[in-house]
Write a protein that holds these residues in place. Structure first.
Motif, mmCIF file in Angstrom:
data_model
loop_
_atom_site.group_PDB
_atom_site.id
_atom_site.type_symbol
_atom_site.label_atom_id
_atom_site.label_comp_id
_atom_site.label_asym_id
_atom_site.label_seq_id
_atom_site.Cartn_x
_atom_site.Cartn_y
_atom_site.Cartn_z
ATOM 1 N N LEU A 218 -2.787 -4.038 -2.854
ATOM 2 C CA LEU A 218 -4.276 -3.981 -2.114
ATOM 3 C C LEU A 218 -4.205 -2.286 -1.968
ATOM 4 C CD1 LEU A 218 -6.629 -4.769 -0.722
ATOM 5 C CD2 LEU A 218 -5.286 -5.028 1.210
ATOM 6 N N VAL A 219 -3.124 -1.643 -1.412
ATOM 7 C CA VAL A 219 -3.463 -0.201 -1.171
ATOM 8 C C VAL A 219 -3.431 0.627 -2.646
ATOM 9 C CG1 VAL A 219 -2.325 1.644 -0.231
ATOM 10 C CG2 VAL A 219 -2.039 -0.313 0.737
ATOM 11 N N ALA A 220 -2.928 0.251 -3.478
ATOM 12 C CA ALA A 220 -2.792 0.986 -4.921
ATOM 13 C C ALA A 220 -4.202 0.563 -5.425
ATOM 14 C CB ALA A 220 -1.959 0.148 -5.806
ATOM 15 N N TYR A 221 -4.956 -0.486 -5.326
ATOM 16 C CA TYR A 221 -6.003 -0.535 -5.805
ATOM 17 C C TYR A 221 -7.492 0.105 -5.298
ATOM 18 C CZ TYR A 221 -10.665 -2.992 -6.742
ATOM 19 O OH TYR A 221 -12.004 -3.603 -7.130
ATOM 20 N N ILE A 222 -7.342 0.225 -3.781
ATOM 21 C CA ILE A 222 -8.001 1.097 -3.136
ATOM 22 C C ILE A 222 -8.134 2.709 -3.482
ATOM 23 C CG2 ILE A 222 -8.946 2.122 -0.941
ATOM 24 C CD1 ILE A 222 -7.817 -0.771 0.335
ATOM 25 N N ILE A 223 -6.799 3.250 -3.767
ATOM 26 C CA ILE A 223 -6.558 4.465 -4.195
ATOM 27 C C ILE A 223 -7.152 4.691 -5.382
ATOM 28 C CG2 ILE A 223 -5.012 6.117 -4.420
ATOM 29 C CD1 ILE A 223 -3.271 4.965 -2.004
ATOM 30 N N ALA A 224 -6.701 3.819 -6.363
ATOM 31 C CA ALA A 224 -7.061 4.170 -7.717
ATOM 32 C C ALA A 224 -8.684 3.917 -7.991
ATOM 33 C CB ALA A 224 -6.312 2.654 -8.405
#
Length: 435
Positions: free
Chosen positions: A195-201
Motif C-alpha cells: 500500500l505504501v509503495a503504491y502511494i509513493i510510486a
C-alpha cells in the motif's frame, strides 16, 4: 536488599556495560549471567551451573530443525530458485505503478517463506530487482526501502527458525500451530508495505511493467511450481502430522538439493563445501546464542526476576490493553539493539507468564513477540535487514531512514491489529486442527 532486585541490578548493569563496549552479544549474555549467578550461588557452583546449562541448552532434538532449515535456505539462495520466484512474483503483482517494487515485496514473501531467512531474502531480492529498478528510473532509496521493509515477512510466513526457537523456550508450544499462525500476519505485513509503495510510486510516476502475455504467464507459473511445492510438502507434512518440524527441515534440504542440482542444474557438487561451511558458521552462532541464553533464563528464574518484572508491570495497571501496549513498547525497544534469537530466549520467559495471565494464547503471543522483533530487524542500530538491504541497494543507511518512516507506521498498525485481534493468528491453526 531482596535477592531478585539485587540479581536484576547486577544482570542489567553488567549486561549494559559489556554491550556498550562492543562485546559480542553471546559473550555478553554469558558473562552477565555468571555474574548474576554469583549473587545467588557460591562462585565455584556458579561456574559449574553455567557449564551444565551451556551443554543442556543445545541438547534438544527440536533444535536440529534449525541447521537443516538454514542449509535449505542457503541451497535455495544459490540454486536458482530466487530468480524463478521473482518471475512468478511479476505475475502475481500485476501492472500497478511501481510494478517492480510490488514484485520485490511479493518476492520477499515467497522467497522468505521458502528460505526462512529475512537476510537471505533481502540479499536475493535486492540483488536481482535493484538493478532492474534502477534501469527503469526508480530512485535507489525507494527500491532499497521497499526491499528492507518487506524482507522480514519470511520470518512470519513459515518455515521460520525464530518460531522454532520460541516453541522451545515457551515450553513446547506446537511448531505446526505457530507455523500456521504466522501466515495471516505475514501476509498483512506484505500488503501494508505494498500500500505504501503504491502511494509513493503513484506520486512519483514510476513505470508500470509491460503486460505479460498469457502463454508467458503460464510458463513462469509452471517454472515456479517446483519451488512453491516445497512450502506445500514441508508445511503440509508438518501440519498433517506426517513428520515433525525437524524431519520436515531434513526433507526441505533433500528437496532443495534435488531442485537445484537435478531440475534447475544451477548448483554443482563443487559448490557444496562452501554451502556447508556457511551453514556451519551460521548454525554455530545461533547455537552459541541459545546456549548462553539458557544460562540467563535459568539464573533469572532462580532469582525470581520474571516474577518481579511481572509484578511491576501488573502493578502499573490492570488494564489488559495497557499491559499489551507496554509489552509491545518493551519488545520494540529490545528489538532495536538485540538480535532476534537472544531476545526470544531472554524475554519469552519474562513476558509469556504475563500474557497467559491476561488470557492470551501462547501461540498468539509467539507471533506478537516475533513481529515486534521483526520490526527491530529493519530498525537501527542493529537491524540486519536494514544493513543488508542498504548494502545490496548501494545506498547509505542514513539515506533510507526517513523514507522508511511510512513503512514503520503501517507495520506498527499491523502489529496492533495482530496484538488485539487474536483470530488473525489463531484462525488458521484452529481450522487446520493444530490448536
Amino acid at each position: 536488599m531482596d535477592v531478585a532486585i539485587q540479581a536484576g541490578l547486577v544482570l542489567l548493569v553488567v549486561f549494559a556495560f559489556f554491550l556498550i563496549i562492543g562485546t559480542p552479544i553471546a559473550f555478553t549474555i554469558i558473562i552477565s549471567s555468571v555474574a548474576t549467578a554469583i549473587v545467588i550461588f557460591p562462585m565455584d557452583k556458579s561456574i559449574i551451573i553455567a557449564a551444565q546449562k551451556v551443554a543442556t541448552g543445545v541438547d534438544k532434538l527440536t533444535l536440529l530443525a534449525i541447521p537443516f532449515f538454514i542449509l535449505a535456505g542457503i541451497i535455495m539462495n544459490n540454486g536458482g530458485i530466487a530468480v524463478r520466484l521473482v518471475n512468478f512474483a511479476k505475475v502475481l503483482s500485476g501492472r500497478m505503478p511501481g510494478s517492480l517494487a510490488h514484485t520485490n515485496i511479493v518476492g520477499n514473501m515467497l522467497f522468505g517463506a521458502i528460505s526462512g531467512s529475512a537476510v537471505a531474502s533481502a540479499a536475493a531480492m535486492g540483488g536481482i530487482l535493484g538493478p532492474m529498478q534502477e534501469k527503469e528510473g526508480y530512485d535507489k532509496r525507494f527500491s532499497a526501502t521497499v526491499n528492507i521493509a518487506s524482507a522480514p515477512t519470511g520470518l512470519l510466513i513459515p518455515p521460520s527458525n525464530v518460531l522454532i526457537t520460541y516453541s522451545l523456550v515457551s515450553g513446547g508450544t506446537s511448531v505446526a500451530a505457530l507455523f500456521m499462525a504466522g501466515y495471516l500476519p505475514g501476509i498483512l505485513w506484505g500488503l501494508l508495505t505494498m500500500l505504501v509503495a503504491y502511494i509513493i510510486a503513484k506520486r512519483n510516476n514510476y513505470p508500470v511493467s509491460e503486460k505479460i502475455p498469457g502463454k508467458l504467464k503460464l510458463k513462469l507459473f509452471l517454472d515456479a511450481i517446483p519451488s512453491l511445492l516445497l512450502i506445500i510438502i514441508v508445511i503440509g507434512g508438518i501440519t498433517a502430522g506426517i513428520f515433525t518440524a525437524t524431519e520436515g527441515a531434513a526433507v526441505a534440504v533433500v528437496y532443495a538439493l534435488f531442485l537445484s542440482m537435478v531440475v534447475y542444474r544451477s548448483l554443482k557438487f563443487k559448490d557444496l563445501p562452501q554451502i556447508l561451511l556457511e551453514t556451519s558458521k551460521t548454525t554455530a552462532i545461533i547455537m552459541f546464542l541459545i546456549a548462553g541464553s539458557t544460562i540467563m533464563s535459568y539464573v533469572m528464574t532462580v532469582a525470581g526476576i520474571p516474577q518481579l518484572i511481572s509484578e511491576s508491570i501488573l502493578g502499573i495497571t490492570d488494564n489488559p490493553i495497557a499491559i499489551l501496549l507496554i509489552m509491545n513498547l518493551i519488545l520494540l525497544l529490545i528489538g532495536t539493539f538485540m538480535d532476534m534469537t537472544p531476545a526470544i530466549l531472554i524475554f519469552t520467559p519474562i513476558l509469556l507468564p504475563i500474557a497467559t495471565q491476561l488470557g492470551m494464547d501462547p501461540i498468539h503471543f509467539g507471533i506478537m513477540i516475533t513481529m515486534n522483533l521483526c520490526i527491530g530487524s529493519i530498525t537501527p542500530p542493529v537491524g540486519n535487514c536494514l544493513f543488508i538491504g542498504s548494502k545490496v541497494g548501494n545506498v547509505s543507511i542514513d539515506s533510507v531512514i526517513k523514507p522508511l518512516l511510512p513503512y514503520y507506521f503501517v507495520i506498527i498498525i499491523g502489529l496492533l491489529i495482530t496484538t488485539f485481534i487474536p483470530e488473525l493468528t489463531l484462525w488458521i491453526p484452529r481450522i487446520t486442527g493444530n490448536l
